[in-house]
Design a protein around this motif. Structure first.
Motif, PDB file in Angstrom:
ATOM      1  N   MET A   1       0.980  -1.189   0.134  1.00 20.73           N
ATOM      2  CA  MET A   1       0.087  -0.067  -0.130  1.00 20.73           C
ATOM      3  C   MET A   1       0.819   1.296  -0.028  1.00 20.73           C
ATOM      4  SD  MET A   1      -3.191  -1.113  -0.064  1.00 20.73           S
ATOM      5  CE  MET A   1      -4.418  -0.232   0.864  1.00 20.73           C
ATOM      6  N   THR A   2       0.495   2.116  -0.781  1.00 22.48           N
ATOM      7  CA  THR A   2       0.896   3.382  -0.598  1.00 22.48           C
ATOM      8  C   THR A   2       0.198   4.609  -0.022  1.00 22.48           C
ATOM      9  OG1 THR A   2       2.062   3.131  -2.871  1.00 22.48           O
ATOM     10  CG2 THR A   2       1.888   5.321  -2.376  1.00 22.48           C
ATOM     11  N   ASP A   3       1.069   5.243   0.905  1.00 23.42           N
ATOM     12  CA  ASP A   3       0.253   6.516   1.654  1.00 23.42           C
ATOM     13  C   ASP A   3       0.079   7.628   0.784  1.00 23.42           C
ATOM     14  OD1 ASP A   3       1.348   5.492   5.003  1.00 23.42           O
ATOM     15  OD2 ASP A   3      -0.456   4.957   3.797  1.00 23.42           O
ATOM     16  N   LEU A   4      -0.736   8.499   0.639  1.00 21.71           N
ATOM     17  CA  LEU A   4      -0.962   9.867   0.017  1.00 21.71           C
ATOM     18  C   LEU A   4      -1.706  10.709   1.033  1.00 21.71           C
ATOM     19  CD1 LEU A   4      -2.106   8.502  -3.597  1.00 21.71           C
ATOM     20  CD2 LEU A   4       0.302   9.273  -2.889  1.00 21.71           C
ATOM     21  N   VAL A   5      -1.063  12.102   0.958  1.00 21.07           N
ATOM     22  CA  VAL A   5      -1.710  13.099   1.417  1.00 21.07           C
ATOM     23  C   VAL A   5      -2.656  13.889   0.353  1.00 21.07           C
ATOM     24  CG1 VAL A   5      -1.683  15.039   2.933  1.00 21.07           C
ATOM     25  CG2 VAL A   5      -0.329  13.084   3.482  1.00 21.07           C
ATOM     26  N   LEU A   6      -3.815  13.894   0.487  1.00 21.28           N
ATOM     27  CA  LEU A   6      -4.718  14.539  -0.531  1.00 21.28           C
ATOM     28  C   LEU A   6      -5.073  15.946   0.068  1.00 21.28           C
ATOM     29  CD1 LEU A   6      -7.140  11.798  -1.644  1.00 21.28           C
ATOM     30  CD2 LEU A   6      -4.671  12.201  -2.714  1.00 21.28           C
ATOM     31  N   THR A   7      -4.758  16.949  -0.611  1.00 18.46           N
ATOM     32  CA  THR A   7      -5.221  18.292  -0.186  1.00 18.46           C
ATOM     33  C   THR A   7      -6.451  18.693  -1.053  1.00 18.46           C
ATOM     34  OG1 THR A   7      -3.870  19.411  -1.549  1.00 18.46           O
ATOM     35  CG2 THR A   7      -3.119  19.244   0.807  1.00 18.46           C
ATOM     36  N   VAL A   8      -7.719  19.181  -0.523  1.00 22.92           N
ATOM     37  CA  VAL A   8      -8.898  19.493  -1.188  1.00 22.92           C
ATOM     38  C   VAL A   8      -9.471  20.879  -0.970  1.00 22.92           C
ATOM     39  CG1 VAL A   8     -11.199  18.879  -2.026  1.00 22.92           C
ATOM     40  CG2 VAL A   8      -9.394  17.169  -1.209  1.00 22.92           C
ATOM     41  N   THR A   9      -9.540  21.792  -1.975  1.00 26.06           N
ATOM     42  CA  THR A   9     -10.459  22.949  -1.611  1.00 26.06           C
ATOM     43  C   THR A   9     -11.399  23.083  -2.684  1.00 26.06           C
ATOM     44  OG1 THR A   9      -9.014  24.507  -3.074  1.00 26.06           O
ATOM     45  CG2 THR A   9      -8.416  24.248  -0.663  1.00 26.06           C
ATOM     46  N   ALA A  10     -12.793  23.327  -2.421  1.00 31.99           N
ATOM     47  CA  ALA A  10     -13.606  23.516  -3.283  1.00 31.99           C
ATOM     48  C   ALA A  10     -14.680  24.390  -2.654  1.00 31.99           C
ATOM     49  CB  ALA A  10     -14.320  22.228  -3.785  1.00 31.99           C
ATOM     50  N   ASP A  11     -15.879  24.825  -3.592  1.00 24.79           N
ATOM     51  CA  ASP A  11     -16.906  25.439  -3.293  1.00 24.79           C
ATOM     52  C   ASP A  11     -17.713  24.609  -2.214  1.00 24.79           C
ATOM     53  OD1 ASP A  11     -16.438  27.996  -4.463  1.00 24.79           O
ATOM     54  OD2 ASP A  11     -17.349  27.499  -6.376  1.00 24.79           O
ATOM     55  N   ASP A  12     -17.991  24.883  -1.112  1.00 23.94           N
ATOM     56  CA  ASP A  12     -18.795  23.995  -0.335  1.00 23.94           C
ATOM     57  C   ASP A  12     -20.108  23.345  -0.857  1.00 23.94           C
ATOM     58  OD1 ASP A  12     -19.261  22.198   1.892  1.00 23.94           O
ATOM     59  OD2 ASP A  12     -20.002  23.965   3.090  1.00 23.94           O
ATOM     60  N   ARG A  13     -20.314  22.179  -0.988  1.00 16.77           N
ATOM     61  CA  ARG A  13     -21.472  21.717  -1.339  1.00 16.77           C
ATOM     62  C   ARG A  13     -21.842  20.065  -1.080  1.00 16.77           C
ATOM     63  NH1 ARG A  13     -17.905  21.656  -5.430  1.00 16.77           N
ATOM     64  NH2 ARG A  13     -17.379  19.731  -6.567  1.00 16.77           N
ATOM     65  N   ALA A  14     -22.956  19.888  -1.152  1.00 15.28           N
ATOM     66  CA  ALA A  14     -23.420  18.598  -0.488  1.00 15.28           C
ATOM     67  C   ALA A  14     -22.756  17.351  -1.436  1.00 15.28           C
ATOM     68  CB  ALA A  14     -24.865  18.334  -0.470  1.00 15.28           C
ATOM     69  N   GLY A  15     -22.269  16.424  -0.746  1.00 15.15           N
ATOM     70  CA  GLY A  15     -21.723  15.072  -1.388  1.00 15.15           C
ATOM     71  C   GLY A  15     -20.306  15.175  -1.826  1.00 15.15           C
ATOM     72  N   LEU A  16     -19.664  16.309  -1.454  1.00 16.37           N
ATOM     73  CA  LEU A  16     -18.056  16.512  -2.039  1.00 16.37           C
ATOM     74  C   LEU A  16     -17.172  15.500  -1.109  1.00 16.37           C
ATOM     75  CD1 LEU A  16     -16.407  18.245  -3.312  1.00 16.37           C
ATOM     76  CD2 LEU A  16     -15.844  19.790  -1.594  1.00 16.37           C
ATOM     77  N   LEU A  48      -5.228  11.806   4.742  1.00 15.34           N
ATOM     78  CA  LEU A  48      -4.415  10.550   4.645  1.00 15.34           C
ATOM     79  C   LEU A  48      -5.247   9.288   3.906  1.00 15.34           C
ATOM     80  CD1 LEU A  48      -1.641   9.396   4.966  1.00 15.34           C
ATOM     81  CD2 LEU A  48      -2.056   8.865   7.215  1.00 15.34           C
ATOM     82  N   VAL A  49      -4.799   8.914   2.728  1.00 11.77           N
ATOM     83  CA  VAL A  49      -5.150   7.690   2.141  1.00 11.77           C
ATOM     84  C   VAL A  49      -4.201   6.550   2.027  1.00 11.77           C
ATOM     85  CG1 VAL A  49      -7.329   8.940   1.138  1.00 11.77           C
ATOM     86  CG2 VAL A  49      -5.442   8.447  -0.082  1.00 11.77           C
ATOM     87  N   SER A  50      -4.708   5.295   1.914  1.00 10.91           N
ATOM     88  CA  SER A  50      -3.842   4.261   1.470  1.00 10.91           C
ATOM     89  C   SER A  50      -4.169   3.612   0.370  1.00 10.91           C
ATOM     90  CB  SER A  50      -3.562   3.141   2.793  1.00 10.91           C
ATOM     91  OG  SER A  50      -2.912   3.731   3.784  1.00 10.91           O
ATOM     92  N   VAL A  51      -3.611   3.691  -0.830  1.00  9.39           N
ATOM     93  CA  VAL A  51      -3.860   2.832  -1.964  1.00  9.39           C
ATOM     94  C   VAL A  51      -2.792   1.968  -2.205  1.00  9.39           C
ATOM     95  CG1 VAL A  51      -5.592   4.667  -2.648  1.00  9.39           C
ATOM     96  CG2 VAL A  51      -3.094   4.752  -3.466  1.00  9.39           C
ATOM     97  N   PRO A  52      -3.398   0.886  -2.764  1.00  3.51           N
ATOM     98  CA  PRO A  52      -2.509   0.075  -3.679  1.00  3.51           C
ATOM     99  C   PRO A  52      -1.622   0.835  -4.442  1.00  3.51           C
ATOM    100  CG  PRO A  52      -4.640  -1.137  -3.900  1.00  3.51           C
ATOM    101  CD  PRO A  52      -4.584   0.292  -3.367  1.00  3.51           C
ATOM    102  N   ALA A  53      -0.336   0.406  -4.819  1.00  6.55           N
ATOM    103  CA  ALA A  53       0.678   1.174  -5.759  1.00  6.55           C
ATOM    104  C   ALA A  53       0.162   1.346  -7.170  1.00  6.55           C
ATOM    105  CB  ALA A  53       2.095   0.286  -5.903  1.00  6.55           C
TER     106      ALA A  53
END
Length: 85
Positions: A1-16, A48-53
């Motif tokens: 597994m590979t650890d990734l740090v995802l950063t997210v910015t977006a207009d706030d809305r349901a379901g994001l 922080l997510v873990s995903v297969p390579a």
């Protein structure tokens, strides 16, 4: 597994958050931990997510356009980056 740090910015809305979680799950990954905030109508999050390579694809590294971008980066060792002892 590979650890990734995802950063997210977006207009706030349901379901994001659900949509982001689905992108990770579609690649066989899991959501490890996160910190999220709503500031002046904008959603901001660090995840922080873990995903297969083989699940680390260009579409996971950058999705969307404009303010709705997701970046995947490997976590750094704070000492190696010059932070802390």
């Amino acid at each position: 597994m590979t650890d990734l740090v995802l950063t997210v910015t977006a207009d706030d809305r349901a379901g994001l958050v659900s949509r982001l979680a689905q992108v990770v799950a579609d690649r066989g990954g899991s959501w490890t931990t996160s910190s999220m905030a709503h500031l002046a109508g904008t959603f901001a999050g660090v995840v922080l997510v873990s995903v297969p390579a083989d699940g680390v694809t260009p579409s996971l590294r950058t999705r969307g356009s404009g303010r709705r971008r997701h970046h995947g980066r490997r976590p750094r060792d704070p000492a190696a980056a010059g932070y802390g002892g």
